[in-house]
Design an enzyme around this catalytic site. Structure first.
Site, PDB file in Angstrom:
ATOM      1  CB  SER A   1      -9.948  -0.725   9.078  1.00 27.66           C
ATOM      2  OG  SER A   1      -9.999  -1.570   7.871  1.00 27.66           O
TER       3      SER A   1
ATOM      4  CE  LYS B   1      -4.529  -1.477   0.339  1.00 27.69           C
ATOM      5  NZ  LYS B   1      -5.526  -1.247  -0.428  1.00 27.69           N
TER       6      LYS B   1
ATOM      7  CD  GLU C   1     -12.822 -11.338  -5.356  1.00 26.99           C
ATOM      8  OE1 GLU C   1     -13.083 -10.218  -5.181  1.00 26.99           O
ATOM      9  OE2 GLU C   1     -13.578 -12.190  -5.856  1.00 26.99           O
TER      10      GLU C   1
ATOM     11  CG  ASP D   1     -16.002  -8.117  -3.932  1.00 29.79           C
ATOM     12  OD1 ASP D   1     -15.494  -8.766  -3.380  1.00 29.79           O
ATOM     13  OD2 ASP D   1     -15.578  -7.048  -4.253  1.00 29.79           O
TER      14      ASP D   1
ATOM     15  CB  SER E   1      -0.408  -8.277  -1.114  1.00 27.61           C
ATOM     16  OG  SER E   1      -1.436  -8.987  -0.110  1.00 27.61           O
TER      17      SER E   1
ATOM     18  N   GLY F   1     -15.325 -13.589   0.031  1.00 25.34           N
ATOM     19  CA  GLY F   1     -15.305 -12.162  -0.554  1.00 25.34           C
ATOM     20  C   GLY F   1     -14.933 -12.240  -2.056  1.00 25.34           C
TER      21      GLY F   1
END
Lengths: 316, 316
Positions: free
Chosen positions: A76, A51, A202, A208, A302, A206
């Site tokens: 979060s 990130k 995924e 989606d 990640s 989750g």
């Protein structure tokens, strides 16, 4: 949209600021999965996750006036620390909107980088709205966790470095939350090497992006319950989905138990600490979920922000 | 004795066979200890520890006739796997003498590399004698864990790579068990950079080299009880001590609790899995045990073979 050149420009901005994280090769892993595997260890990145790349790139591109006023963000998780650290490095200030039940250690880490933290009740509040109002009220530049071309371009530098080090690969395997990491990675990888397979992972709960790709449009699911908290997005981003629907070959799904197995394998055999979201690419490999299996592939690990107590709990 | 040229020759033999492990830099660690610290991550080495370097170098130097006959070794730990893997890579066979209460996973790992395992009772047997008799009976070349110039030269390649990557350092900090890693590292480091400080770290309970340096001769202590099982040697090696008494500036001692703290720091902040022995250099730093504190230093993280269950136990 986001181009390979944008990713290259981001890499130039990150040079000497972000870590060029190691690419780890394990013959044990290769033997286990029957492929040549290269792990891009973004768990060893600054703040412990990829990130930092996107946040820094986006903040670095702001005008002097914007930097004078400061940054707003909501998260979060790892994006909060990424924005806080990037803001500090660039001599500006950040206000981060975080759920009030965020673990103390994460709140402290963000505050430790000099950011102001505003908490909200995650069951009654809407973080996008709170963030947008905060930015408007105080004249701050809002840096979202994935819905931003400069954030996406920054995340893509992980794949750029990976391919630079490994040379041609058959596939890259990338965890999917909001879709920023895989979108940037897909732009970089297919730009460098047209035809490379881009495979997303995924957690089953989750799914989606999996459902959205199948439906051909963005689908919303109930807030996912999974140990992979970094991938608990209920719907893909608009911008990230517009890229991923073009460039991602498939999404594979894995269970929380498979993620736990991957965390254990990472400790036992790779000597690396991964957070659950960070280990989903590895989990997909170990579970034999890639079809057809690539012969030579890269996997982006990640992040590694799990904490000793929680890791001990998941390994037990 | 062992020279810098021996270490360079070992590096040439290991090129493309051993991993050139990453050198990890953490600004969080630097800030915490007030120094610039470079961690040589030998926990990411093949078999999970530096031991592969020395074992491979020593076996690689054997004659074709010796390779045809095969290898013998004794070890309860990482040297066993190192010899087994090196023998396999070099197309020869190995017989490893291991305590009968060695954890199943370690016995399996050694057998998995194709080595024959012979177990003995560690309370009644003497492994050096068993190993020597086995080697004599079967005409095998005995590769000891540290008392061998080619093993020492191989271990020294870790420091060679470290300094090659970092440039000049004020000090290197190295865990001390039998003394092979620090002896090789000291030869390499002082050869490359005369005047560099070489600092060893032992667990408080396993302070045989500390006492031996103070006495000016090899001292024996009762078999140490420490979580740092790789450093439980009761006395320094003759060859290793003859090198270390010349080249090692000091040995610092750390407690098992300090090692636990270092394991936790490694998971929380570095995202690395270390075994207790592998973390003692880091523990010495975190405990502020270096006097005077070097401004720019390298630390060899010697291994990461701990296993998920034991790690969870030590982190809890």
């Amino acid at each position: 949209m986001v181009t390979l050149q944008d990713v290259r420009d981001a890499a130039a901005r990150l040079d000497g600021v972000a870590h060029r994280t190691p690419v780890i090769h394990s013959r044990t892993l290769d033997a286990r999965v029957g492929a040549e595997v290269f792990l891009k260890a973004e768990n060893l990145q600054r703040i412990g996750a990829f990130k930092f790349r996107g946040a820094y790139n986006a903040i670095r591109k702001l005008s002097p006036e914007q930097l004078r006023r400061g940054i707003a963000a909501y998260s979060s998780g790892n994006h909060a620390q990424a924005v806080a650290l990037a803001a500090k490095e660039l001599g500006t200030t950040a206000v981060i909107v975080m759920p009030e039940d965020t673990p103390r250690s994460k709140l402290d880490a963000v505050a430790g980088y000099g950011a102001e933290v505003i908490t909200y009740d995650r069951y009654t509040g809407n973080r996008e709205q709170i963030g947008a109002r905060l930015a408007a009220d105080r004249g701050l530049a809002l840096i979202p966790p994935y819905e931003h071309p400069d954030v996406i371009a920054g995340q893509g530098t992980a794949a750029l470095e990976l391919l630079d080090e490994t040379g041609p690969l058959d596939a890259i395997v990338v965890p999917v939350g909001g879709g920023g990491l895989i979108a940037g990675s897909a732009v970089a990888a297919t730009g460098l090497q047209p035809g490379i397979r881009v495979i997303g992972v995924e957690p089953e709960a989750g799914n989606d992006t999996f459902l959205s790709l199948a439906a051909g449009r963005r689908v919303s699911i109930p807030v996912p319950r999974t140990i992979a908290d970094g991938q608990a997005a209920p719907t893909p981003g608009e911008l990230t989905f517009s890229i991923n629907r073009e460039l991602v070959e498939q999404i594979v799904l894995i269970s929380d138990d498979e993620i736990r197995d991957a965390l254990r394998f990472a400790v036992d055999r790779l000597k690396l600490v991964m957070e659950p979201s960070g280990a989903t690419g590895l989990a997909a490999l170990l579970a034999g979920r890639l079809d057809p299996p690539p012969a030579r592939l890269g996997v982006i690990i990640s992040g590694g922000n799990i904490g000793a107590a929680r890791l001990a709990e998941l390994l037990a």
